[in-house]
Design a protein around this motif. Structure first.
Motif, mmCIF file in Angstrom:
data_model
loop_
_atom_site.group_PDB
_atom_site.id
_atom_site.type_symbol
_atom_site.label_atom_id
_atom_site.label_comp_id
_atom_site.label_asym_id
_atom_site.label_seq_id
_atom_site.Cartn_x
_atom_site.Cartn_y
_atom_site.Cartn_z
ATOM 1 N N LEU A 1 0.817 -1.203 0.000
ATOM 2 C CA LEU A 1 0.000 0.000 0.000
ATOM 3 C C LEU A 1 0.858 1.262 0.000
ATOM 4 O O LEU A 1 0.528 2.255 -0.665
ATOM 5 C CB LEU A 1 -0.926 -0.010 1.223
ATOM 6 C CG LEU A 1 -2.075 -1.020 1.181
ATOM 7 C CD1 LEU A 1 -2.756 -1.114 2.546
ATOM 8 C CD2 LEU A 1 -3.093 -0.633 0.117
ATOM 9 N N ALA A 2 1.964 1.230 0.732
ATOM 10 C CA ALA A 2 2.866 2.384 0.757
ATOM 11 C C ALA A 2 3.424 2.657 -0.633
ATOM 12 O O ALA A 2 3.506 3.809 -1.073
ATOM 13 C CB ALA A 2 3.999 2.141 1.749
ATOM 14 N N ILE B 1 -6.709 -2.454 8.620
ATOM 15 C CA ILE B 1 -6.240 -2.256 7.249
ATOM 16 C C ILE B 1 -7.291 -2.781 6.276
ATOM 17 O O ILE B 1 -7.663 -2.108 5.317
ATOM 18 C CB ILE B 1 -4.887 -2.954 7.042
ATOM 19 C CG1 ILE B 1 -3.842 -2.339 7.981
ATOM 20 C CG2 ILE B 1 -4.432 -2.846 5.582
ATOM 21 C CD1 ILE B 1 -2.582 -3.153 8.125
ATOM 22 N N ASP B 2 -7.750 -3.987 6.509
ATOM 23 C CA ASP B 2 -8.856 -4.584 5.758
ATOM 24 C C ASP B 2 -9.433 -5.709 6.602
ATOM 25 O O ASP B 2 -9.064 -5.864 7.770
ATOM 26 C CB ASP B 2 -8.396 -5.079 4.365
ATOM 27 C CG ASP B 2 -7.253 -6.085 4.429
ATOM 28 O OD1 ASP B 2 -7.360 -7.073 5.192
ATOM 29 O OD2 ASP B 2 -6.250 -5.908 3.717
ATOM 30 N N ASP B 3 -10.326 -6.505 6.028
ATOM 31 C CA ASP B 3 -11.034 -7.513 6.819
ATOM 32 C C ASP B 3 -10.595 -8.943 6.549
ATOM 33 O O ASP B 3 -11.291 -9.885 6.931
ATOM 34 C CB ASP B 3 -12.551 -7.400 6.568
ATOM 35 C CG ASP B 3 -12.949 -7.852 5.166
ATOM 36 O OD1 ASP B 3 -12.073 -7.891 4.263
ATOM 37 O OD2 ASP B 3 -14.135 -8.175 4.958
ATOM 38 N N GLN B 4 -9.436 -9.143 5.913
ATOM 39 C CA GLN B 4 -9.072 -10.500 5.522
ATOM 40 C C GLN B 4 -8.642 -11.377 6.692
ATOM 41 O O GLN B 4 -9.022 -12.543 6.774
ATOM 42 C CB GLN B 4 -7.965 -10.494 4.470
ATOM 43 C CG GLN B 4 -7.659 -11.903 3.946
ATOM 44 C CD GLN B 4 -6.793 -11.911 2.714
ATOM 45 O OE1 GLN B 4 -6.032 -10.990 2.474
ATOM 46 N NE2 GLN B 4 -6.903 -12.968 1.923
ATOM 47 N N TYR B 5 -7.853 -10.824 7.594
ATOM 48 C CA TYR B 5 -7.333 -11.623 8.697
ATOM 49 C C TYR B 5 -7.879 -11.131 10.033
ATOM 50 O O TYR B 5 -8.123 -9.946 10.223
ATOM 51 C CB TYR B 5 -5.806 -11.552 8.737
ATOM 52 C CG TYR B 5 -5.138 -11.979 7.461
ATOM 53 C CD1 TYR B 5 -5.249 -13.289 7.011
ATOM 54 C CD2 TYR B 5 -4.402 -11.065 6.705
ATOM 55 C CE1 TYR B 5 -4.637 -13.683 5.836
ATOM 56 C CE2 TYR B 5 -3.787 -11.454 5.533
ATOM 57 C CZ TYR B 5 -3.910 -12.763 5.098
ATOM 58 O OH TYR B 5 -3.317 -13.153 3.933
ATOM 59 N N ARG C 1 -9.877 2.397 0.861
ATOM 60 C CA ARG C 1 -11.093 3.180 0.638
ATOM 61 C C ARG C 1 -10.977 4.555 1.275
ATOM 62 O O ARG C 1 -11.335 5.581 0.657
ATOM 63 C CB ARG C 1 -12.302 2.447 1.208
ATOM 64 C CG ARG C 1 -13.624 3.176 0.983
ATOM 65 C CD ARG C 1 -14.793 2.482 1.669
ATOM 66 N NE ARG C 1 -14.627 2.414 3.102
ATOM 67 C CZ ARG C 1 -14.521 1.279 3.789
ATOM 68 N NH1 ARG C 1 -14.549 0.118 3.181
ATOM 69 N NH2 ARG C 1 -14.371 1.310 5.111
ATOM 70 N N THR C 2 -10.450 4.596 2.492
ATOM 71 C CA THR C 2 -10.300 5.877 3.188
ATOM 72 C C THR C 2 -9.348 6.801 2.443
ATOM 73 O O THR C 2 -9.633 7.997 2.262
ATOM 74 C CB THR C 2 -9.790 5.649 4.621
ATOM 75 O OG1 THR C 2 -10.753 4.869 5.346
ATOM 76 C CG2 THR C 2 -9.559 6.963 5.337
ATOM 77 N N PRO D 1 -16.008 12.904 1.942
ATOM 78 C CA PRO D 1 -16.082 12.537 3.360
ATOM 79 C C PRO D 1 -15.677 11.078 3.557
ATOM 80 O O PRO D 1 -15.923 10.232 2.693
ATOM 81 C CB PRO D 1 -17.561 12.742 3.705
ATOM 82 C CG PRO D 1 -18.088 13.639 2.637
ATOM 83 C CD PRO D 1 -17.318 13.324 1.402
ATOM 84 N N VAL D 2 -15.067 10.781 4.678
ATOM 85 C CA VAL D 2 -14.695 9.396 4.985
ATOM 86 C C VAL D 2 -15.967 8.642 5.352
ATOM 87 O O VAL D 2 -16.648 8.970 6.332
ATOM 88 C CB VAL D 2 -13.681 9.332 6.142
ATOM 89 C CG1 VAL D 2 -13.350 7.885 6.485
ATOM 90 C CG2 VAL D 2 -12.410 10.092 5.760
ATOM 91 N N SER D 3 -16.298 7.639 4.564
ATOM 92 C CA SER D 3 -17.571 6.936 4.731
ATOM 93 C C SER D 3 -17.627 6.091 6.005
ATOM 94 O O SER D 3 -18.692 5.891 6.580
ATOM 95 C CB SER D 3 -17.846 6.049 3.514
ATOM 96 O OG SER D 3 -16.789 5.118 3.317
ATOM 97 N N ARG D 4 -16.482 5.596 6.441
ATOM 98 C CA ARG D 4 -16.444 4.790 7.653
ATOM 99 C C ARG D 4 -15.186 5.149 8.436
ATOM 100 O O ARG D 4 -14.139 4.517 8.290
ATOM 101 C CB ARG D 4 -16.448 3.302 7.294
ATOM 102 C CG ARG D 4 -16.731 2.395 8.481
ATOM 103 C CD ARG D 4 -16.786 0.940 8.054
ATOM 104 N NE ARG D 4 -17.045 0.061 9.179
ATOM 105 C CZ ARG D 4 -17.011 -1.269 9.114
ATOM 106 N NH1 ARG D 4 -16.745 -1.865 7.961
ATOM 107 N NH2 ARG D 4 -17.262 -1.986 10.187
ATOM 108 N N PRO D 5 -15.261 6.160 9.282
ATOM 109 C CA PRO D 5 -14.057 6.692 9.934
ATOM 110 C C PRO D 5 -13.446 5.796 11.003
ATOM 111 O O PRO D 5 -12.282 5.979 11.355
ATOM 112 C CB PRO D 5 -14.534 8.013 10.532
ATOM 113 C CG PRO D 5 -16.008 7.847 10.690
ATOM 114 C CD PRO D 5 -16.453 6.974 9.568
ATOM 115 N N THR D 6 -14.195 4.842 11.556
ATOM 116 C CA THR D 6 -13.635 3.931 12.552
ATOM 117 C C THR D 6 -14.030 2.499 12.230
ATOM 118 O O THR D 6 -15.149 2.231 11.780
ATOM 119 C CB THR D 6 -14.128 4.257 13.981
ATOM 120 O OG1 THR D 6 -15.535 4.077 14.053
ATOM 121 C CG2 THR D 6 -13.755 5.672 14.375
#
Length: 423
Positions: A80-81, A153-157, A177-178, A187-192
């Motif tokens: 990602l970086a 980071i994501d929902d895989q693990y 996505r953020t 706007p950030v759709s899901r900030p947390t």
């Protein structure tokens, strides 16, 4: 009773195991402006937030060198970086664990191909200021260096009751996505989101004259239930053979113990009893909790028990009389994703009946092998015939099956994670 003869069938499950999260991330960090800091990386070079004044966005990723999920997400953070470097996004890694050394942090960067700075947050100062709790956990800062996103980071693990999980595909790419939304001034759709991982090994404040100490009670408890796996070259992701290593994991140990995730023991005691039962009693769990509540004090090292002795790499006393190898060639294991059960038929070469007193499985690389299931296959038995394995006769079948899965995944719009070398 018939003695053992014929073939041994071994089913190997390669998995990526770890611990679990408990509560959803608090939104208390959102909107908070992060003040400038000066923290050294593992090479001794100081880095400041002001150094990144030209970056549109800054990602601060908290990582731990031994946390299973932090290891899994190391390569993804590197990817990602690299992906967002030309878009004005700067990545910074932070290790706030008291138990992680600079040399271990350097190795973490090397193994996972991380090029962005990895900082050693002594006394977890930055973690305390920004509100970081776990590894891995990411914070996205806007142009004013205020927190706009905090979480996974994501929902895989992740972890769930009793074990870890690894999804075959990513459904929610939260960090990507953020970043895309913020770069597009949306706007950030899901900030947390909930950061699932290992609790940061913070510097604790031990109580004076605590009733429960590592030297007096906890070291003995760990020797009895934990160090069989939690020692060098074994399946445990970190060692529990000394205080300095154990104290950094104290709060995480209390969490997994109280949640019955560790030690891993699933038989229900109301049905039977096993001689090698490693589960903890209610009293022992309470002892660990009391130790952690008191700040995990070391106590008097003179009270430490004698170190537990093991027979080399083997658990069995004296080692084995006969060793059977699962395959002639090393097996490739993907660095990410899931691996289905693989089946191997191993010929014992016995020409007469043998009495087996004890058996043990020895993985070539414990970091990628979660468990093995061994079956005894008498001559003429077609048990598991036709199942995928690593034998030469099944190579073409396995290749065809893999190709079929590639097409299915492509059709579904998912991704296959790349293999990253031989394990």
């Amino acid at each position: 009773m018939r003695h053992l003869s014929g073939l041994v069938l071994i089913a190997v499950a390669c998995s990526l195991a770890a611990s679990s999260a408990r509560a959803a991330e608090s939104s208390s960090s959102l909107g908070k402006k992060v003040s400038d800091f000066s923290i050294q990386d593992f090479r001794g070079k100081a880095h400041t937030l002001a150094d990144l004044k030209d970056a549109k966005l800054v990602v601060i990723a908290f990582v731990g060198v031994e946390c299973p999920l932090s290891k899994l997400y190391g390569p993804r953070l590197a990817e990602l970086a690299a992906q967002y470097s030309d878009k004005g996004v700067a990545f910074v890694g932070v290790d706030s664990n008291r138990q992680d050394s600079l040399s271990e942090l350097a190795e973490y960067a090397k193994v996972h191909g991380i090029k962005f700075p990895l900082l050693k947050d002594l006394n977890n100062s930055l973690a305390d200021e920004i509100g970081a709790t776990r590894n891995p956990q990411v914070f996205v800062l806007d142009r004013d260096r205020a927190v706009r996103y905090v979480g996974r980071i994501d929902d895989q693990y992740g972890f769930q009751t009793g074990s870890g999980y690894a999804k075959s595909r990513i459904n929610e790419r939260d960090l990507s996505r953020t970043l895309d939304e913020m770069l597009a001034d949306k706007p950030v759709s899901r900030p947390t989101t909930e950061a699932i991982g290992c609790l940061i090994g913070r510097v604790l404040k031990p109580q004076d004259n605590a009733e429960v100490t590592y030297s007096n009670q906890i070291a003995r408890l760990f020797q009895k239930h934990c160090v069989e796996c939690h020692r060098p070259e074994q399946i445990g992701p970190f060692s529990l053979q000394n205080y300095e290593e154990a104290v950094g994991w104290a709060e995480m140990i209390d969490e997994v113990v109280q949640d019955n995730r560790m030690p891993p023991w699933h038989p229900d005691p109301k049905y039977s009893h096993f001689a090698n039962d490693i589960s903890l009693s209610k009293e022992e769990k309470a002892l660990i909790h009391k130790w952690v509540e008191a700040g995990a004090p070391e106590g008097d090292p003179q009270q430490l028990p004698e170190p537990r002795q093991f027979a080399g790499g083997w658990m069995m006393p004296g080692g084995p009389d006969k060793v059977f190898y699962m395959a002639e060639e090393p097996v490739d294991v993907p660095a990410e994703g899931t691996v289905e059960y693989r089946y191997y038929v191993v010929d014992t070469g016995f020409t007469e009946d043998k009495w087996v007193k004890v058996g043990e499985c020895m993985p070539g690389n414990r970091s990628v092998v979660h468990h093995m299931i061994v079956f005894m296959k008498p001559p003429g038995n077609d048990l598991f015939s036709g199942r995928r394995g690593g034998n030469r006769e099944n190579a073409e079948e396995a290749k065809a099956e893999e190709g079929k899965k590639e097409k299915e995944v492509a059709k579904e719009g998912g991704e296959r994670t790349p293999e990253r070398g031989r394990r």
